[in-house]
Design a protein around this motif. Structure first.
Motif: not given
Length: 385
Positions: A93-97
């Motif tokens: 969830p902390e990663t920018d897709p």
């Protein structure tokens, strides 16, 4: 649950005292003067723990009833993740897709039989940081490019990810299916053994998932074994003029990797934190330095080859360069004597003592303090699946 780590042991490489020869072996390269830049520690090893996906921070303001409900949900999720038949679909969830532009992919049979007595196939997808993790089982009678194309689209839709720009894969036998599926989606397929995150994850899944599956077949050999073809003649554009067995302290190797983004240098790095390799900063990492008066063009050509390993073949008095999936070149030769054989064996021994870690550096001169190309490489044992 087991954590996916290359090796938690502390490696110590023996010093290469004798790697010097007056003919085809050039003298040592001076330790390179590297720019110092510290990268933030990402603690990526935590992402290998499949049960970590269910972890969450629970605020005490929610009240005991909500906390108990969330605890029950987490416990149920934990039971799912501990189930070897469970299919994983996870994006940090902390990663920018949008930042995940390259995937690593394997589509192959597993040492598992279904109720029909046929081998189960599995799609495994990740990125190099394992911020993306996806698995899905398939029966053996639907294995084709259409199935794979639909599955890739499903990964994107389920996790809200854009389709990747590139997909790396390491099995030559699946090249036709993977290439066709990717090209129909406008994705560039890259055959490459530089899928280290994927290979390590498969190794971990073999121990923690496949061997615990009710259909596991002990002693089953991989259906699509990796190739190890006879070395070919090196293309003329990849020739260097001189080469040398060299070594750098591990601290210098890490600094070189950290500074690659700030300097115009061809090459490729590895996420050393993710790999979990623990080596003392003073340990000497073996490498190969290649010098050429056309060093930049040479490094540029090498940059498009997906360089994965360099090997000293003492039986043939030669160095083998492995690139892509199954391409091997005779990179250099030397006169076979007891001294040169001992030198090559010492270099290979040092590489093994470092867990397979080594590097390739391209320079304008072997006495130069700068590299125009630097590839950090890692020899891994064949995948168990």
């Amino acid at each position: 649950m087991a954590t996916l780590s290359f090796n938690a042991a502390r490696f110590r490489a023996p010093p290469l005292q004798s790697l010097r020869h007056n003919l085809n072996f050039a003298s040592y390269v001076k330790p390179t003067s590297f720019l110092s830049k510290n990268l933030p520690r990402k603690h990526l090893l935590q992402k290998f723990r499949l049960d970590s996906i269910s972890e969450s921070s629970v605020s005490t303001q929610n009240g005991p009833e909500i906390e108990e409900e969330e605890d029950r949900e987490e416990q149920a999720q934990g039971e799912d993740y501990d189930d070897p038949t469970f299919e994983l679909s996870y994006l940090d969830p902390e990663t920018d897709p949008e930042s995940i532009t390259e995937w690593e992919l394997d589509f192959c049979s597993r040492p598992i039989l279904d109720i029909r007595g046929k081998k189960v196939w599995e799609l495994v997808v990740c990125d190099d940081s394992l911020s993306l993790q996806y698995t899905k089982y398939f029966p053996n009678n639907v294995i084709n490019s259409v199935t794979l194309k639909d599955a890739i689209e499903s990964v994107s839709e389920e996790l809200g990810l854009p389709l990747p720009e590139k997909v790396r894969f390491f099995r030559s036998q699946m090249q036709t299916i993977i290439t066709k599926a990717c090209k129909e989606l406008g994705i560039k397929p890259i055959p490459s053994k530089r899928c280290l995150s994927l290979l390590l994850w498969l190794e971990e899944r073999y121990e923690s998932v496949y061997t615990r599956h009710p259909g596991f077949q002990k002693g089953s050999k991989p259906l699509l074994a990796l190739d190890n073809p006879f070395p070919m003649e090196l293309p003329e554009n990849l020739f260097g003029e001189k080469w040398a067995f060299v070594q750098l302290p591990y601290s210098a190797v890490r600094e070189e990797i950290s500074s690659m983004k700030t300097r115009y240098v061809f090459g490729a790095s590895l996420d050393l934190d993710l790999l979990g390799i623990e080596i003392d900063d003073k340990t000497l990492i073996p490498g190969l330095a290649v010098a050429s008066s056309r060093a930049k063009p040479l490094a540029a050509w090498m940059n498009g080859l997906e360089v994965c390993a360099v090997e000293a073949d003492t039986s043939k008095a030669s160095l083998i360069l492995s690139v892509g999936i199954s391409t091997r070149y005779t990179y250099a030769t030397y006169k076979k004597t007891p001294v040169t054989t001992s030198e090559a064996e010492a270099w290979e021994s040092a590489k093994k003592s470092c867990g397979g870690l080594h590097f390739l550096a391209i320079q304008e001169d072997l006495d130069s303090d700068d590299c125009v190309g630097f590839w950090l490489l890692l020899d891994l044992p064949p995948s168990p699946v």
